[in-house]
Design a protein around this motif. Sequence first.
Motif, short mmCIF file in Angstrom:
data_model
loop_
_atom_site.label_atom_id
_atom_site.label_comp_id
_atom_site.label_asym_id
_atom_site.label_seq_id
_atom_site.Cartn_x
_atom_site.Cartn_y
_atom_site.Cartn_z
N UNK A 49 7.95 6.71 -32.04
CA UNK A 49 7.86 5.25 -31.99
C UNK A 49 6.40 4.81 -31.85
N UNK A 50 5.62 5.58 -31.09
CA UNK A 50 4.21 5.25 -30.87
C UNK A 50 3.30 5.74 -32.00
N UNK A 51 3.89 6.39 -32.97
CA UNK A 51 3.16 7.05 -34.05
C UNK A 51 2.13 8.05 -33.51
N UNK A 52 2.49 8.70 -32.41
CA UNK A 52 1.68 9.83 -31.98
C UNK A 52 2.02 11.04 -32.83
N UNK A 53 3.23 11.03 -33.37
CA UNK A 53 3.65 12.06 -34.32
C UNK A 53 4.16 11.35 -35.57
N UNK A 54 4.12 12.09 -36.68
CA UNK A 54 4.69 11.55 -37.91
C UNK A 54 5.99 12.30 -38.20
N UNK A 55 7.02 11.58 -38.65
CA UNK A 55 8.27 12.29 -38.96
C UNK A 55 8.09 13.20 -40.17
N UNK A 56 8.84 14.33 -40.17
CA UNK A 56 8.80 15.22 -41.32
C UNK A 56 9.45 14.54 -42.52
N UNK A 66 6.68 -0.80 -41.00
CA UNK A 66 7.07 0.51 -41.51
C UNK A 66 5.97 1.50 -41.13
N UNK A 67 6.29 2.41 -40.21
CA UNK A 67 5.23 3.28 -39.68
C UNK A 67 4.64 4.19 -40.75
N UNK A 68 5.44 4.50 -41.76
CA UNK A 68 4.94 5.38 -42.82
C UNK A 68 3.80 4.70 -43.57
N UNK A 69 3.94 3.36 -43.70
CA UNK A 69 2.93 2.62 -44.47
C UNK A 69 1.78 2.14 -43.60
N UNK A 73 -5.87 3.12 -38.89
CA UNK A 73 -6.69 2.20 -38.09
C UNK A 73 -5.87 1.02 -37.58
N UNK A 74 -4.63 0.87 -38.06
CA UNK A 74 -3.80 -0.21 -37.54
C UNK A 74 -2.89 0.28 -36.41
N UNK A 75 -2.86 1.60 -36.19
CA UNK A 75 -1.99 2.14 -35.15
C UNK A 75 -2.30 1.54 -33.77
N UNK A 76 -3.57 1.35 -33.40
CA UNK A 76 -3.85 0.71 -32.11
C UNK A 76 -3.16 -0.64 -31.95
N UNK A 77 -3.07 -1.40 -33.05
CA UNK A 77 -2.42 -2.71 -32.96
C UNK A 77 -0.92 -2.58 -32.72
N UNK A 78 -0.33 -1.52 -33.31
CA UNK A 78 1.07 -1.24 -33.01
C UNK A 78 1.25 -0.95 -31.52
N UNK A 79 0.34 -0.13 -30.99
CA UNK A 79 0.50 0.30 -29.59
C UNK A 79 0.27 -0.84 -28.61
N UNK A 80 -0.45 -1.87 -29.05
CA UNK A 80 -0.62 -3.04 -28.16
C UNK A 80 0.69 -3.79 -27.99
#
Lengths: 229, 299
Positions: A49-56, A66-69, A73-80
């Motif tokens: 959920x945090x995109x610390x890992x990517x699904x296989x 959509x985490x795949x897309x 550099x936008x991951x920090x904004x997700x985590x906020x």
Amino acid sequence: MIRFDNVTKVYPTQSGPALENLSMEVERGEFVFLVGPSGSGKSTFLRLVLKEEKPTSGRIRVAGKDLHRLSNWKVPHLRRRVGTVFQDFRLLPNKTVFENVAFALQVIGKPRRQINRDVPAVLELVGLDGKHDRMPDQLSGGEQQRVGVARAFVNRPLIMLADEPTGNLDPATSVGIMKLLDRINRTGTTVVMATHDQSIVDQMRKRVIQLESGRLVRDQSRGVYGYTR
Amino acid sequence: MRFQYVFSEIATGLRRNLTMTVAVVITVSISIALLGTGLLIQAQSDATKGYWYDKVEISVFMCNDYDIGGNCSGAVSESEREEIRNTLEDHPEVADVFHESQDEAYERFTEPLDDPVADVITPDQLQESFRVALVDPDEYDGVVSAVSGLPGVQNVHDQREVLGPLFRLLDWFQVGAIAIAAIQVVAATLLIANTIRLAAYSRRRETGIMRLVGASNFYIQLPFILEAAIAGLIGSVFGCVAVFALQEVAVNQLLAPNFTFTAWVDRGDVWMMVPWLLLTGVLISALASFITLRRYLRV
């Protein structure tokens, strides 16, 4: 709010998959318990959920993204938009209660005015009014976890993830933390809590998702813990 | 961006890794001093070459009565001399042509007093010559080959050949100094990378929380990169000071007063290098830490 479509996660060093073909959805404002024995995939779920890992394989949507897309550099904004609470609190030992919570706002560049307004408010919400200047080692376990919750919540996330937040606490203290998470849930925040704590799950009567060997084996609204360790 | 936070993080980091920071400062200052020494030797070599090149000329010796064989069949004739003069004056690399007659050569030859050889020499035994100054002293080949085959030319003498060994020595000094400096720069880069890795490791708790609450990579990495850049800057300043000291002691006090026949690098030459040395020191530090962090502080 969180949606998994046929998600499989295989770690290269392990033989079996950590999650296998998992599909589920958590609606906005829900409170969900994630249960299952150690190694059943609860932590992998939270890390995905945090995109610390990517699904296989498979698709994950969190907070409309959509985490795949989602580019790196936008991951920090997700985590906020996702607050996280841990079993071991993860406080900074050389910072006071106030500074620990303020840290979460400082490092995302929030102005001092907002910090001085929001941090006392959230500390009052978690019941640590008057303990702003304590150091973490001067607090009880329950109080430390309240600081952890305050830090995760101070930026008003849409989703709160909790990885066994009561794992290091005695039952009475745990009840206090659960009440706090419940209160946060009532503000409209989606809460996903991975836990081994049978009595808490049974008392709260919330939705229960049970994983076993990476597979979803039960998804029950107003559920109970359901198996014994 | 809250600069107060960034600067307090840098201060904490520099203090916590004091020994490693000192090591970085020392390594950077040594590499920068060596690099500066290399550049100084290069500048010296340029100054030496420039000084001597202006005085270097090509001498085209013409045949006298006693020269037979080759391009010679007795003394050079009037028309041959004019042909040689025209060839030289029309050549694009030639700046100036000066004719020295046999009598003038005799005067110059006998000028040092009390030379017993001078007593038995007569002007007709000497050669008349053209002294040729070049536009670019490096381009002597073309001029030499243009005239050396002409009738009446006995020999073409390039004074550069005399200075050749000196210049080759200077070239080797230059290469050696730059090579040592390059090795030092590599060592400094690796040491910086290692220091930053340690710094990142000792602050993994902070950086872990920062990632978790959604701090951008830039914000997480900036204190580390600035920390390295500051250590690099301090080291470079020390390195520059060492280069100034070297120039003062070795050149101004030791060499220049004793060897006045050539040009020496002065303090102005060192000032010209300072910006480049500082820039190099800061850039290798910042770059080394940036690359290290890409590996150790991933999203």
